[in-house]
Design an enzyme around this catalytic site. Structure first.
Site, PDB file in Angstrom:
ATOM      1  N   PRO A  10       0.841  -1.234  -0.077  1.00 20.94           N
ATOM      2  CA  PRO A  10       0.092   0.147  -0.056  1.00 20.94           C
ATOM      3  C   PRO A  10       0.814   1.191   0.016  1.00 20.94           C
ATOM      4  O   PRO A  10       1.924   1.453   0.724  1.00 20.94           O
ATOM      5  CB  PRO A  10      -0.608  -0.227   1.383  1.00 20.94           C
ATOM      6  N   ASN A  11       0.283   2.016  -0.749  1.00 16.75           N
ATOM      7  CA  ASN A  11       0.924   3.577  -0.840  1.00 16.75           C
ATOM      8  C   ASN A  11       2.122   3.539  -1.905  1.00 16.75           C
ATOM      9  O   ASN A  11       2.717   4.714  -1.923  1.00 16.75           O
ATOM     10  CB  ASN A  11       0.795   4.242   0.438  1.00 16.75           C
ATOM     11  N   ARG A  18       5.503  12.111  -3.407  1.00 15.71           N
ATOM     12  CA  ARG A  18       5.596  12.828  -1.949  1.00 15.71           C
ATOM     13  C   ARG A  18       6.472  12.232  -1.054  1.00 15.71           C
ATOM     14  O   ARG A  18       7.090  11.179  -1.240  1.00 15.71           O
ATOM     15  CB  ARG A  18       3.920  12.377  -1.251  1.00 15.71           C
ATOM     16  N   TYR A  23      11.321   8.956   1.359  1.00 12.31           N
ATOM     17  CA  TYR A  23      11.488   7.773   0.435  1.00 12.31           C
ATOM     18  C   TYR A  23      12.044   8.025  -1.002  1.00 12.31           C
ATOM     19  O   TYR A  23      12.158   7.232  -1.689  1.00 12.31           O
ATOM     20  CB  TYR A  23       9.901   7.255   0.156  1.00 12.31           C
ATOM     21  N   ASN A  79       7.959  -5.765  -0.731  1.00 14.39           N
ATOM     22  CA  ASN A  79       7.760  -4.379   0.208  1.00 14.39           C
ATOM     23  C   ASN A  79       6.485  -4.318   0.564  1.00 14.39           C
ATOM     24  O   ASN A  79       5.536  -3.836  -0.113  1.00 14.39           O
ATOM     25  CB  ASN A  79       8.268  -3.140  -0.485  1.00 14.39           C
ATOM     26  N   ALA A  82       3.043  -0.593   4.788  1.00 19.93           N
ATOM     27  CA  ALA A  82       2.278  -0.525   6.374  1.00 19.93           C
ATOM     28  C   ALA A  82       1.728  -1.914   6.767  1.00 19.93           C
ATOM     29  O   ALA A  82       1.609  -1.995   8.046  1.00 19.93           O
ATOM     30  CB  ALA A  82       1.424   0.498   6.348  1.00 19.93           C
ATOM     31  N   GLU A 104      12.062  -9.684   2.051  1.00 18.63           N
ATOM     32  CA  GLU A 104      11.341  -8.693   2.664  1.00 18.63           C
ATOM     33  C   GLU A 104      12.129  -7.129   2.407  1.00 18.63           C
ATOM     34  O   GLU A 104      13.655  -7.249   2.750  1.00 18.63           O
ATOM     35  CB  GLU A 104      10.919  -8.542   4.132  1.00 18.63           C
ATOM     36  N   HIS A 106      12.543  -2.873   2.785  1.00 16.84           N
ATOM     37  CA  HIS A 106      12.078  -1.581   3.335  1.00 16.84           C
ATOM     38  C   HIS A 106      12.875  -0.564   2.694  1.00 16.84           C
ATOM     39  O   HIS A 106      14.152  -0.617   2.912  1.00 16.84           O
ATOM     40  CB  HIS A 106      11.848  -1.531   4.765  1.00 16.84           C
ATOM     41  N   ARG A 113      12.614   4.844  12.965  1.00 21.63           N
ATOM     42  CA  ARG A 113      11.411   5.769  12.854  1.00 21.63           C
ATOM     43  C   ARG A 113      10.587   5.375  14.144  1.00 21.63           C
ATOM     44  O   ARG A 113      10.855   4.895  15.147  1.00 21.63           O
ATOM     45  CB  ARG A 113      10.875   5.440  11.539  1.00 21.63           C
TER      46      ARG A 113
END
Ligand code: CA2
Length: 155
Positions: A10-11, A18, A23, A79, A82, A104, A106, A113
């Site tokens: 997601p996203n 953005r 990122y 990835n 969330a 996996e 990220h 964070r």
């Protein structure tokens, strides 16, 4: 058995549009093109899929498992966005398609964070983890995945 799957959750379709401070400025299309180039350099093909929906990602992992069994898909770079921090269902899906190797990845260093990003439901099911190298981490993840595939199937 020469195709890899790049899966983004997601996203991640917003990459490069953005939050460049977190990122980076690279778009998802750039990431996918770079991943294809990396896979091809290592002698593999690559398919890419992104979804904002947990069920669609689960379906894709199940399909990847069936294709792995049939000798059509060698491994996955994932990835989970969330969903990393929330999804028992994705953990179960990856566990359900073993021995399909899933790396996996990220983009950000999730451990530097917010505390809610420190736990991953995915990591215990993953064959390897790449964290905090920006979008270049996708290249590292593909290279690591190919090493594992070659180690499991020596020529
Ligand atoms: O660092 C990563 O790769 C993450 O998986 C990215 C997820 C985040 O929830 C994880 O904790 C760590 C968020 C992806 C959202 O991507 C965006 C990209 C540009 C603008 C907004 C969101």
């Amino acid at each position: 058995m020469s195709t890899l799957l790049l899966l983004n959750g997601p996203n991640l379709n917003l990459l490069g549009t953005r939050e460049p401070g977190v990122y980076g400025a690279t778009t998802l299309a750039d990431v996918e093109a770079q991943a294809l180039a990396t896979a091809q350099r290592l002698g593999f093909g690559l398919e890419a899929f992104q979804s904002n929906h947990e069920g669609a990602l689960i379906d894709k992992i199940h399909e990847a498992g069936r294709r792995h069994k049939a000798g059509e898909l060698a491994g996955v770079v994932f990835n989970p966005g969330a969903f990393t921090h929330t999804s028992v269902a994705l953990f179960d899906a990856i566990g359900g398609v073993k021995p399909l190797p899933v790396i996996e990845i990220h983009i950000s260093n999730v451990h530097a964070r917010e505390a809610f990003r420190h736990h991953s439901y995915i990591s215990p099911a993953a064959a390897g983890i790449v964290i905090g190298f920006g979008t270049e981490g996708y290249t590292l993840a593909i290279e690591g995945l190919v090493r594992k595939i070659k180690a499991a199937h020596p020529a």
